[in-house]
Scaffold this motif. Structure first.
Motif, PDB file in Angstrom:
ATOM      1  N   GLY A 123      -4.478  16.752   9.766  1.00 29.47           N
ATOM      2  CA  GLY A 123      -4.694  16.216  11.101  1.00 29.47           C
ATOM      3  C   GLY A 123      -3.585  15.299  11.564  1.00 29.47           C
ATOM      4  N   GLY A 124      -2.444  15.395  10.887  1.00 28.36           N
ATOM      5  CA  GLY A 124      -1.318  14.519  11.213  1.00 28.36           C
ATOM      6  C   GLY A 124      -1.256  13.246  10.392  1.00 28.36           C
ATOM      7  N   PHE A 125      -2.158  13.084   9.411  1.00 26.23           N
ATOM      8  CA  PHE A 125      -2.134  11.858   8.603  1.00 26.23           C
ATOM      9  C   PHE A 125      -0.831  11.807   7.808  1.00 26.23           C
ATOM     10  N   PRO A 126      -0.145  10.658   7.800  1.00 27.27           N
ATOM     11  CA  PRO A 126       1.217  10.615   7.268  1.00 27.27           C
ATOM     12  C   PRO A 126       1.357  10.281   5.786  1.00 27.27           C
ATOM     13  N   ALA A 127       0.277  10.237   5.033  1.00 25.42           N
ATOM     14  CA  ALA A 127       0.376   9.805   3.639  1.00 25.42           C
ATOM     15  C   ALA A 127      -0.560  10.626   2.751  1.00 25.42           C
ATOM     16  N   SER A 128      -0.478  10.360   1.447  1.00 21.44           N
ATOM     17  CA  SER A 128      -1.274  11.103   0.470  1.00 21.44           C
ATOM     18  C   SER A 128      -2.622  10.463   0.190  1.00 21.44           C
ATOM     19  N   ALA A 129      -2.769   9.202   0.544  1.00 22.20           N
ATOM     20  CA  ALA A 129      -4.019   8.476   0.309  1.00 22.20           C
ATOM     21  C   ALA A 129      -4.323   7.597   1.509  1.00 22.20           C
TER      22      ALA A 129
ATOM     23  N   THR B 241       0.841  -1.207   0.000  1.00 21.09           N
ATOM     24  CA  THR B 241       0.000   0.000   0.000  1.00 21.09           C
ATOM     25  C   THR B 241       0.875   1.256   0.000  1.00 21.09           C
ATOM     26  N   TRP B 242       2.090   1.160   0.524  1.00 20.00           N
ATOM     27  CA  TRP B 242       3.041   2.284   0.466  1.00 20.00           C
ATOM     28  C   TRP B 242       3.366   2.641  -0.980  1.00 20.00           C
ATOM     29  N   GLU B 243       3.573   1.635  -1.820  1.00 16.09           N
ATOM     30  CA  GLU B 243       3.903   1.878  -3.220  1.00 16.09           C
ATOM     31  C   GLU B 243       2.713   2.500  -3.951  1.00 16.09           C
ATOM     32  N   ILE B 244       1.514   2.040  -3.662  1.00 13.87           N
ATOM     33  CA  ILE B 244       0.324   2.641  -4.284  1.00 13.87           C
ATOM     34  C   ILE B 244       0.227   4.112  -3.912  1.00 13.87           C
ATOM     35  N   ASP B 245       0.465   4.419  -2.656  1.00 10.82           N
ATOM     36  CA  ASP B 245       0.434   5.807  -2.191  1.00 10.82           C
ATOM     37  C   ASP B 245       1.494   6.640  -2.904  1.00 10.82           C
ATOM     38  N   ARG B 246       2.689   6.085  -3.072  1.00  4.09           N
ATOM     39  CA  ARG B 246       3.779   6.815  -3.731  1.00  4.09           C
ATOM     40  C   ARG B 246       3.404   7.164  -5.165  1.00  4.09           C
ATOM     41  N   ILE B 247       2.783   6.234  -5.852  1.00  3.75           N
ATOM     42  CA  ILE B 247       2.362   6.457  -7.236  1.00  3.75           C
ATOM     43  C   ILE B 247       1.337   7.586  -7.312  1.00  3.75           C
ATOM     44  N   ALA B 248       0.362   7.558  -6.403  1.00  3.31           N
ATOM     45  CA  ALA B 248      -0.677   8.592  -6.396  1.00  3.31           C
ATOM     46  C   ALA B 248      -0.088   9.958  -6.078  1.00  3.31           C
ATOM     47  N   ARG B 249       0.775  10.012  -5.084  1.00  3.95           N
ATOM     48  CA  ARG B 249       1.374  11.287  -4.706  1.00  3.95           C
ATOM     49  C   ARG B 249       2.189  11.883  -5.852  1.00  3.95           C
ATOM     50  N   ARG B 250       2.962  11.051  -6.510  1.00  9.51           N
ATOM     51  CA  ARG B 250       3.792  11.538  -7.609  1.00  9.51           C
ATOM     52  C   ARG B 250       2.929  12.155  -8.706  1.00  9.51           C
ATOM     53  N   TYR B 251       1.815  11.489  -9.042  1.00 12.71           N
ATOM     54  CA  TYR B 251       0.944  12.028 -10.083  1.00 12.71           C
ATOM     55  C   TYR B 251       0.355  13.376  -9.667  1.00 12.71           C
ATOM     56  N   ILE B 252      -0.165  13.454  -8.460  1.00 15.55           N
ATOM     57  CA  ILE B 252      -0.778  14.707  -7.996  1.00 15.55           C
ATOM     58  C   ILE B 252       0.226  15.850  -8.050  1.00 15.55           C
ATOM     59  N   GLU B 253       1.421  15.606  -7.569  1.00 15.79           N
ATOM     60  CA  GLU B 253       2.425  16.665  -7.533  1.00 15.79           C
ATOM     61  C   GLU B 253       2.911  17.035  -8.931  1.00 15.79           C
ATOM     62  N   GLU B 254       2.940  16.081  -9.853  1.00 13.52           N
ATOM     63  CA  GLU B 254       3.316  16.379 -11.239  1.00 13.52           C
ATOM     64  C   GLU B 254       2.318  17.306 -11.914  1.00 13.52           C
TER      65      GLU B 254
ATOM     66  N   VAL C 169      -9.548  -3.389  -2.058  1.00 11.35           N
ATOM     67  CA  VAL C 169      -8.697  -2.295  -1.615  1.00 11.35           C
ATOM     68  C   VAL C 169      -9.417  -0.966  -1.840  1.00 11.35           C
ATOM     69  N   SER C 170      -9.805  -0.328  -0.744  1.00 12.14           N
ATOM     70  CA  SER C 170     -10.472   0.977  -0.836  1.00 12.14           C
ATOM     71  C   SER C 170      -9.414   2.070  -0.796  1.00 12.14           C
ATOM     72  N   ILE C 171      -9.428   2.929  -1.812  1.00  9.28           N
ATOM     73  CA  ILE C 171      -8.461   4.023  -1.907  1.00  9.28           C
ATOM     74  C   ILE C 171      -9.230   5.342  -1.909  1.00  9.28           C
ATOM     75  N   ASP C 172      -8.862   6.220  -0.998  1.00  6.07           N
ATOM     76  CA  ASP C 172      -9.491   7.535  -0.834  1.00  6.07           C
ATOM     77  C   ASP C 172      -8.399   8.575  -1.059  1.00  6.07           C
ATOM     78  N   ILE C 173      -8.617   9.469  -2.042  1.00  6.51           N
ATOM     79  CA  ILE C 173      -7.585  10.424  -2.445  1.00  6.51           C
ATOM     80  C   ILE C 173      -8.183  11.819  -2.597  1.00  6.51           C
ATOM     81  N   GLY C 174      -7.443  12.817  -2.129  1.00  4.47           N
ATOM     82  CA  GLY C 174      -7.822  14.210  -2.351  1.00  4.47           C
ATOM     83  C   GLY C 174      -6.678  14.970  -3.001  1.00  4.47           C
ATOM     84  N   ALA C 175      -7.028  15.929  -3.860  1.00  3.42           N
ATOM     85  CA  ALA C 175      -6.040  16.808  -4.493  1.00  3.42           C
ATOM     86  C   ALA C 175      -6.508  18.248  -4.343  1.00  3.42           C
ATOM     87  N   THR C 176      -5.598  19.115  -3.946  1.00  3.62           N
ATOM     88  CA  THR C 176      -5.896  20.537  -3.835  1.00  3.62           C
ATOM     89  C   THR C 176      -5.202  21.272  -4.976  1.00  3.62           C
TER      90      THR C 176
END
Length: 250
Positions: free
Chosen positions: A61-67, A37-50, A92-99
């Motif tokens: 709220g202190g949550f340590p990941a992007s998803a 699940t760490w790798e899935i999060d890394r993939i999502a974060r990279r896309y959002i930031e790109e 696998v439930s994935i919840d993602i937000g992008a600002t």
């Protein structure tokens, strides 16, 4: 306080929603046996930031990941980890937000890993369909209770239960705005839906009892009986022409 969005703000929310939806789709494509699940999060974060956007959940709220990535009996807020390996038959439930440009897109989807059980397939199908029942009820002039009632009726008729500890919410310049949007309720009750409102509808539906418990990490929330849970979410706008989904990838 409920904030009604202007046309310009709704356009910005569509852009944020598109990024969040594409990130969710890309994350879902990464769900396969052996991935963490760490790798899935890394993939999502990279896309959002790109895309020039910010992962909304990271540090919220202190949550340590992007998803939030929640496997099987984890209802919501699963923390991505190198130690959590997805296996054939998992859901696998994935919840993602992008600002993006000051506005938030928030969405979720439950993905099957390979071939899943008939029980899991039926739960996912009912939960996703209940989301669209809720969206259909999100008409200007209706009330929040109409949305929750539509979700609740749909899933309970199929033998599932609605999580009550967590609910949907308003969304906009902040990830969580007024009003709260429960996945249960009474028709004709609650806040009236007005043109320009933007809300996130997100059924969290359990195969067994509705009760949940949060683990010692303060985030990971699991079903009380250990049975499966599914989670689907869209951010939508209330318009004079009916509800408009803001979190679409295209």
């Amino acid at each position: 306080m409920i904030v009604l969005k202007t046309k310009r703000e709704l356009a910005a929310m569509r852009d944020a929603g598109r990024i969040a939806a594409r990130a969710l789709r890309i994350a879902g494509e990464a769900v396969e046996p052996g991935v963490s699940t760490w790798e899935i999060d890394r993939i999502a974060r990279r896309y959002i930031e790109e895309q020039g956007a910010i992962p909304t959940f990271l540090g919220y709220g202190g949550f340590p990941a992007s998803a939030c990535i929640s496997v099987n009996n984890v209802v919501v807020h699963g923390i991505p980890s190198k130690d959590v390996i997805v296996r054939e038959g998992d859901i696998v439930s994935i919840d993602i937000g992008a600002t993006y440009e000051g506005f938030v897109g928030d969405n979720a989807f439950t993905f099957p890993c390979g071939k899943v059980s008939a029980e899991a397939e039926a739960l996912m199908k009912a939960t996703q369909e209940s989301l669209y029942e809720g969206i259909k009820a999100a008409q200007a002039g209706n009330r929040i209770g109409d949305i929750g009632s539509a979700v609740q009726r749909y899933v309970e008729a199929r033998g599932y239960s609605v999580v009550r500890t967590f609910v949907g919410h308003g969304v906009g310049a902040k990830m969580h705005e007024d009003p709260s949007v429960p996945n249960y309720g009474t028709p004709g009750r609650g806040v009236r839906l007005l043109q320009g409102m933007t809300i996130a509808i997100e059924p969290m539906i359990n195969a067994g009892v509705s009760g949940v418990k949060t683990l010692s990490d303060g985030w990971t929330t699991v079903t009380a009986d250990g049975k499966l849970s599914a989670h689907f979410e869209h951010s939508i706008a209330i318009t004079s022409d009916g509800p408009v989904i803001l979190t679409l990838p295209d």
